[in-house]
Design a protein around this motif. Structure first.
Motif, PDB file in Angstrom:
ATOM      1  N   ASP A   1       0.797  -1.220   0.000  1.00  0.00           N
ATOM      2  CA  ASP A   1       0.000   0.000   0.000  1.00  0.00           C
ATOM      3  C   ASP A   1       0.832   1.273   0.000  1.00  0.00           C
ATOM      4  N   LYS A   2       2.153   1.154   0.092  1.00  0.00           N
ATOM      5  CA  LYS A   2       2.990   2.350   0.140  1.00  0.00           C
ATOM      6  C   LYS A   2       3.212   2.899  -1.257  1.00  0.00           C
ATOM      7  N   ALA A   3       3.028   4.204  -1.421  1.00  0.00           N
ATOM      8  CA  ALA A   3       3.210   4.827  -2.735  1.00  0.00           C
ATOM      9  C   ALA A   3       4.682   4.789  -3.120  1.00  0.00           C
ATOM     10  N   ALA A   4       4.992   4.181  -4.266  1.00  0.00           N
ATOM     11  CA  ALA A   4       6.373   4.048  -4.720  1.00  0.00           C
ATOM     12  C   ALA A   4       6.782   5.169  -5.660  1.00  0.00           C
ATOM     13  N   PHE A   5       5.826   5.978  -6.129  1.00  0.00           N
ATOM     14  CA  PHE A   5       6.105   7.043  -7.091  1.00  0.00           C
ATOM     15  C   PHE A   5       5.445   8.340  -6.612  1.00  0.00           C
ATOM     16  N   GLU A   6       6.059   9.434  -6.988  1.00  0.00           N
ATOM     17  CA  GLU A   6       5.440  10.717  -6.671  1.00  0.00           C
ATOM     18  C   GLU A   6       4.283  11.009  -7.629  1.00  0.00           C
ATOM     19  N   THR A   7       4.506  10.701  -8.934  1.00  0.00           N
ATOM     20  CA  THR A   7       3.511  11.051  -9.950  1.00  0.00           C
ATOM     21  C   THR A   7       3.329   9.888 -10.926  1.00  0.00           C
ATOM     22  N   ALA A   8       2.085   9.567 -11.258  1.00  0.00           N
ATOM     23  CA  ALA A   8       1.754   8.571 -12.288  1.00  0.00           C
ATOM     24  C   ALA A   8       0.973   9.258 -13.403  1.00  0.00           C
ATOM     25  N   VAL A   9       1.133   8.745 -14.611  1.00  0.00           N
ATOM     26  CA  VAL A   9       0.437   9.311 -15.771  1.00  0.00           C
ATOM     27  C   VAL A   9      -0.451   8.233 -16.373  1.00  0.00           C
ATOM     28  N   TRP A  10      -1.733   8.531 -16.546  1.00  0.00           N
ATOM     29  CA  TRP A  10      -2.658   7.584 -17.183  1.00  0.00           C
ATOM     30  C   TRP A  10      -3.245   8.238 -18.429  1.00  0.00           C
ATOM     31  N   LEU A  11      -2.965   7.656 -19.569  1.00  0.00           N
ATOM     32  CA  LEU A  11      -3.616   8.074 -20.816  1.00  0.00           C
ATOM     33  C   LEU A  11      -4.911   7.285 -20.926  1.00  0.00           C
ATOM     34  N   TYR A  12      -5.970   7.886 -20.410  1.00  0.00           N
ATOM     35  CA  TYR A  12      -7.216   7.145 -20.222  1.00  0.00           C
ATOM     36  C   TYR A  12      -7.996   6.986 -21.531  1.00  0.00           C
ATOM     37  N   PRO A  13      -8.667   5.830 -21.705  1.00  0.00           N
ATOM     38  CA  PRO A  13      -9.423   5.538 -22.934  1.00  0.00           C
ATOM     39  C   PRO A  13     -10.851   6.052 -22.852  1.00  0.00           C
ATOM     40  N   SER A  14     -11.583   5.836 -23.931  1.00  0.00           N
ATOM     41  CA  SER A  14     -12.987   6.250 -23.957  1.00  0.00           C
ATOM     42  C   SER A  14     -13.876   5.280 -23.189  1.00  0.00           C
ATOM     43  N   ALA A  15     -13.474   3.989 -23.153  1.00  0.00           N
ATOM     44  CA  ALA A  15     -14.286   2.998 -22.435  1.00  0.00           C
ATOM     45  C   ALA A  15     -14.049   3.123 -20.935  1.00  0.00           C
ATOM     46  N   GLN A  16     -15.090   2.815 -20.147  1.00  0.00           N
ATOM     47  CA  GLN A  16     -14.972   2.944 -18.698  1.00  0.00           C
ATOM     48  C   GLN A  16     -15.123   1.591 -18.008  1.00  0.00           C
ATOM     49  N   ASN A  17     -14.688   0.519 -18.691  1.00  0.00           N
ATOM     50  CA  ASN A  17     -14.883  -0.830 -18.154  1.00  0.00           C
ATOM     51  C   ASN A  17     -14.123  -1.046 -16.838  1.00  0.00           C
ATOM     52  N   ASP A  18     -12.840  -0.614 -16.779  1.00  0.00           N
ATOM     53  CA  ASP A  18     -11.985  -0.942 -15.636  1.00  0.00           C
ATOM     54  C   ASP A  18     -11.580   0.292 -14.835  1.00  0.00           C
ATOM     55  N   ASP A  19     -12.390   1.328 -14.842  1.00  0.00           N
ATOM     56  CA  ASP A  19     -12.015   2.567 -14.153  1.00  0.00           C
ATOM     57  C   ASP A  19     -11.705   2.335 -12.679  1.00  0.00           C
ATOM     58  N   GLY A  20     -12.574   1.610 -11.996  1.00  0.00           N
ATOM     59  CA  GLY A  20     -12.389   1.410 -10.564  1.00  0.00           C
ATOM     60  C   GLY A  20     -11.117   0.640 -10.252  1.00  0.00           C
ATOM     61  N   THR A  21     -10.814  -0.400 -11.037  1.00  0.00           N
ATOM     62  CA  THR A  21      -9.617  -1.219 -10.818  1.00  0.00           C
ATOM     63  C   THR A  21      -8.347  -0.392 -11.015  1.00  0.00           C
ATOM     64  N   VAL A  22      -8.314   0.381 -12.126  1.00  0.00           N
ATOM     65  CA  VAL A  22      -7.140   1.192 -12.420  1.00  0.00           C
ATOM     66  C   VAL A  22      -6.981   2.283 -11.364  1.00  0.00           C
ATOM     67  N   ALA A  23      -8.085   2.930 -10.979  1.00  0.00           N
ATOM     68  CA  ALA A  23      -8.018   3.996  -9.977  1.00  0.00           C
ATOM     69  C   ALA A  23      -7.505   3.463  -8.644  1.00  0.00           C
ATOM     70  N   ASP A  24      -7.961   2.276  -8.268  1.00  0.00           N
ATOM     71  CA  ASP A  24      -7.504   1.678  -7.015  1.00  0.00           C
ATOM     72  C   ASP A  24      -6.004   1.412  -7.059  1.00  0.00           C
ATOM     73  N   ALA A  25      -5.529   0.853  -8.185  1.00  0.00           N
ATOM     74  CA  ALA A  25      -4.111   0.524  -8.312  1.00  0.00           C
ATOM     75  C   ALA A  25      -3.248   1.784  -8.326  1.00  0.00           C
ATOM     76  N   LEU A  26      -3.648   2.785  -9.099  1.00  0.00           N
ATOM     77  CA  LEU A  26      -2.856   4.015  -9.188  1.00  0.00           C
ATOM     78  C   LEU A  26      -2.849   4.773  -7.865  1.00  0.00           C
ATOM     79  N   SER A  27      -3.951   4.724  -7.136  1.00  0.00           N
ATOM     80  CA  SER A  27      -4.022   5.449  -5.859  1.00  0.00           C
ATOM     81  C   SER A  27      -3.082   4.855  -4.826  1.00  0.00           C
ATOM     82  N   ARG A  28      -2.686   3.582  -5.020  1.00  0.00           N
ATOM     83  CA  ARG A  28      -1.787   2.928  -4.068  1.00  0.00           C
ATOM     84  C   ARG A  28      -0.316   3.019  -4.472  1.00  0.00           C
TER      85      ARG A  28
END
Length: 800
Positions: A67-94
């Motif tokens: 759960d410890k943040a390993a990076f200061e900043t992450a970049v997501w080039l997000y797509p038009s589909a919203q199938n996995d938004d919650g999964t990606v958001a959870d992973a990036l937030s950690r």
């Protein structure tokens, strides 16, 4: 079927990594989405460490890191589909304390960004509005962790405001692009005219120099001595030259006469003879319906001879139940003023009126309308000429279509060498009518509809008939076409029959007439002039940028597919689309760059594959695209979307070019050379085509699915592609089903695409048999291709 996350070509320029590095000076970057190799290369050049992750990488690396943040900043080039938004958001937030959201090509940030901001808000991330990323993309946003606070109540309304402002910005950007494109067209036109002017000046200088040299030689002593010495030989030479000139000059004149009179010969064969006129006169007397037709003819300082010819053509009409209103618009010519009463006295059906001053053509025409008693009115210019069966053909049509409200015919020009430049018109084509006033002459309209429309308006003089006809067609769709030349429009020094440049104010009056029509219909649009053809292009505002599924269902190899997808993602300004590839067992490597992959065991049947793709997508709008297509201009999909949003339109097609710039397809004409043929095949793209129809938006019977945009509900309403048909036969069948359901098919020349498919179409005898049986009556005559034109080739040339 499975979904592949979108690893697409990045639309960001080479400064993308440098901009990110400048704004976020410390630490490494994980980057999700985009083209990994290109992004790695950019960050290496910027001397900054970055890791380009796939979606699988994201899940595995975050799970190992805890759960410890390993990076200061992450970049997501997000797509038009919203199938996995919650999964990606959870992973990036950690894994990071700050997250930069950037839209992928084909993603509409006005829709997606508020969704993602809300999603990340559940993990304690809120927008940092002080971090300005507009240089990267207008839809970019930086989110920062605020673990001790709940997401503020201010975020949702701010994001809604952003979405609204982003939409307005997109509309303003489109308007700017449209007006910039019109300005570029005008500048190109001016440059071409200046080049011609410079050549003309150069020719004049050379001619002046040659004349001076000739004068010098004529005065020289050498020439005089030569004349004396050659005198004995000149007489036989003159006789020989005279004989040669007589023999070969007659032949040359004969050839020129033949070339010049090709159409004239055709017209003589297809016009009513004296015997025909006599028969028509007798037949007309037996018609059940014999309405009075009133001619309206404003007169202003007209040549007496030409006015007499116009009146004589009315007197010669086979249909006799007419009246002619001659309205003198303040003429000052003495001969004309003496002639008008004499013409009126010639026949009781001729009525003469005189205006106190010169009121212009609209004022004079309105006076004629006030004098008219006929159920129908038609308009005859004071120096033009009618065919003797003009009114007969109009009234004959009324016997079969008594509910008709507007009737128009074909026409030609009357020049010094006789009849020329025929205009063989299509049946009613609303999109062509928005491009130019192709109805022209002869036009007959019910008088009560003209009165209800408000008659002519002086502010539109020089385009007053176009303005009136717009207000007429707003009241009725009972419009009929007589495919027969019944009107001869005289070329004169002041007439736009020669060129619209004869009346420079006509272009602006015409543009305002089109603009007014669109406004009355509730369509927000900008009307631009095409300076090379003096026609018009209507660019409508998009009410919303709905998601478009770009379905690629054929495969000509990985190189072709890579070129198609690369040009699509890098040269498409439309903000909301996905790419869907349908494939069978032969999985192409290049397909890994697509947004979605659909496996279909019957992919060899292209029609079935397209139907399968439609059934497995949910976008409102669907674009069928051949993988041999290459995009040229960024606004191509936006222009097509402007048409597909119109409820009356079923499908839109583009101008497809080969690699040398020649036209492969500009719409499809049915009933030519058996089933159908592509229009203007082989023509240079820069040519206007016959009567400018290659370079104007118009309706046609079918377009190719090599690039065809349609709406899902229309496609499903007509049953999609017939899976027993392939290639162009399936395209034609689909479009004909749309037309039968009441939809229009639109061809636009303002979308040009390269079509690299050079393979000849395979013969499909079984498919042709299906088409001939299913569409037997329809294939006899294409309503958008005049029956007087060639049936061997769809080039709009004169037929037999």
């Amino acid at each position: 079927m499975w979904t592949v996350p979108p690893a697409v070509h990045s639309s960001f320029n080479s400064d993308f990594a440098r901009e990110i590095t400048r704004r976020f000076e410390h630490g490494r970057f994980p980057i999700i989405g985009g083209n990994a190799e290109k992004l790695k290369s950019q960050f290496t050049g910027a001397e900054r460490e970055a890791e380009a992750w796939t979606y699988d990488d994201l899940a595995s690396k975050v799970s190992r890191g805890g759960d410890k943040a390993a990076f200061e900043t992450a970049v997501w080039l997000y797509p038009s589909a919203q199938n996995d938004d919650g999964t990606v958001a959870d992973a990036l937030s950690r894994c990071a304390d700050a997250i930069i959201l950037l839209p992928c090509p084909g993603t509409d940030p006005a829709t997606r960004r508020p969704q993602l901001v809300k999603c990340f808000g559940r993990f304690g991330f809120v927008p940092d509005y002080e971090c300005d990323l507009i240089d990267l993309d207008t839809g970019a946003v930086c989110l920062r962790r605020q673990p001790s606070k709940e997401p503020g109540e201010l975020v949702p309304p701010v994001e809604r405001t952003f979405a609204r402002l982003n939409s307005q910005l997109g509309a303003l950007r489109r308007t700017l692009e449209i007006r910039g494109s019109e300005l570029e067209g005008a500048q190109r036109h001016i440059a071409a005219l200046e080049e011609k002017l410079l050549k003309l000046r150069e020719y004049r200088r050379e001619l002046r120099s040659l004349k001076e040299q000739r004068q010098t030689l004529r005065k020289s002593a050498e020439r005089r001595i030569g004349q004396i010495l050659l005198a004995p030989y000149r007489l036989p030479e003159k006789l020989a030259k005279a004989a040669w000139k007589k023999l070969h000059g007659d032949r040359r004149r004969s050839r020129e006469s033949t070339a010049r009179s090709e159409y004239q010969k055709w017209l003589e064969e297809h016009s009513a003879s004296a015997k025909d006129v006599k028969r028509m006169r007798e037949e007309a007397r037996t018609f059940a319906s014999r309405p009075v037709i009133s001619f309206i003819t404003p007169v202003f300082n007209t040549s007496v001879q030409r006015l007499e010819e116009a009146v004589e053509s009315v007197l010669a009409q086979a249909y006799e139940n007419w009246e002619l209103a001659l309205v003198d618009d303040g003429s000052t010519d003495g001969d004309l003023l003496r002639t008008l009463p004499r013409l009126a006295a010639h026949d009781r059906r001729i009525v003469l009126a005189k205006l106190e001053g010169h009121e212009g053509i609209s004022g004079a025409s309105n006076r004629g309308l006030a004098l008219a008693h006929g159920e129908w009115v038609t308009f005859l210019d004071h120096d033009d000429v009618l065919e003797p069966d003009a009114l007969f053909q109009v009234v004959k049509l009324l016997q079969q279509h008594p509910d008709a409200d507007l009737i128009y015919s074909d026409e030609d020009k009357l020049g010094d060498d006789g009849f020329e430049a025929p205009l063989f018109k299509p049946d009613w084509s609303p999109d062509l009518f928005l491009s130019c006033n192709y109805l022209g002459h002869l036009t007959a309209v019910r008088r009560d509809i003209v009165q209800k429309a408000g008659g002519f308006r002086s502010q539109f003089d020089s385009a007053q008939d176009y303005d009136l006809l717009f207000r007429v067609v707003e009241q009725t769709n009972r419009i009929h076409h007589i495919p027969r030349v019944l009107y001869h429009w005289r070329r004169s020094e002041s007439s736009s029959a020669i060129s619209v440049r004869q009346k420079p104010e006509q272009l602006e009056a015409t543009r305002l007439a089109i603009q007014g029509h669109l406004k009355r219909r509730g369509e927000r649009a900008y009307v631009a002039v095409d300076w090379r053809t003096h026609t018009f292009c209507v660019r409508r505002e998009l009410s919303e940028t709905r998601k478009i599924s770009v379905i690629v269902s054929s495969c000509h190899g990985p190189d072709s597919l890579e070129r198609c997808i690369g040009s699509l993602t890098s040269k498409t300004s439309y903000p909301n689309y996905e790419i869907v590839f349908v494939h069978g067992d032969g999985f192409p490597h290049a397909a890994t760059h697509l947004h979605r992959l659909l496996y279909f065991s019957g992919a060899d049947n292209v029609s079935a594959a397209k139907n399968f793709a439609v059934n497995n997508t949910d976008s409102s709008w669907i674009l069928f695209l051949d993988d041999t297509i290459e995009i040229i201009e960024p606004d191509w999909l936006t222009i097509m979307a402007e048409h597909v949003q119109r409820p009356e339109v079923g499908a839109i097609g583009a101008q497809l070019l080969n690699s040398t710039g020649g036209v492969e397809q500009a719409g499809i004409v049915i009933g030519v050379n058996k089933i159908a043929q592509p229009a203007f095949h082989g023509f240079p793209a820069e040519q206007p085509g016959v009567n400018r129809q290659l370079r104007v938006t118009r309706n046609c019977s079918a377009v190719s699915s090599a690039c065809m945009l349609t709406r899902r509900e229309v496609f499903q309403e007509v049953g999609g592609f017939d899976e027993n048909l392939s290639g162009s036969l399936a395209d034609v069948d689909l479009c004909l089903k749309m037309r039968r359901a009441g939809y229009l098919i639109v061809y636009t020349p303002f979308v040009k695409l390269y079509w690299h498919d050079t393979r000849p179409g395979r013969s499909d005898m079984a498919g042709e048999a299906i088409m001939e049986q299913r569409w037997a009556g329809v294939l006899q005559r294409d309503p958008y291709y005049n029956p007087n034109l060639s049936r061997e080739r769809a080039d709009f040339s004169l037929g037999k």
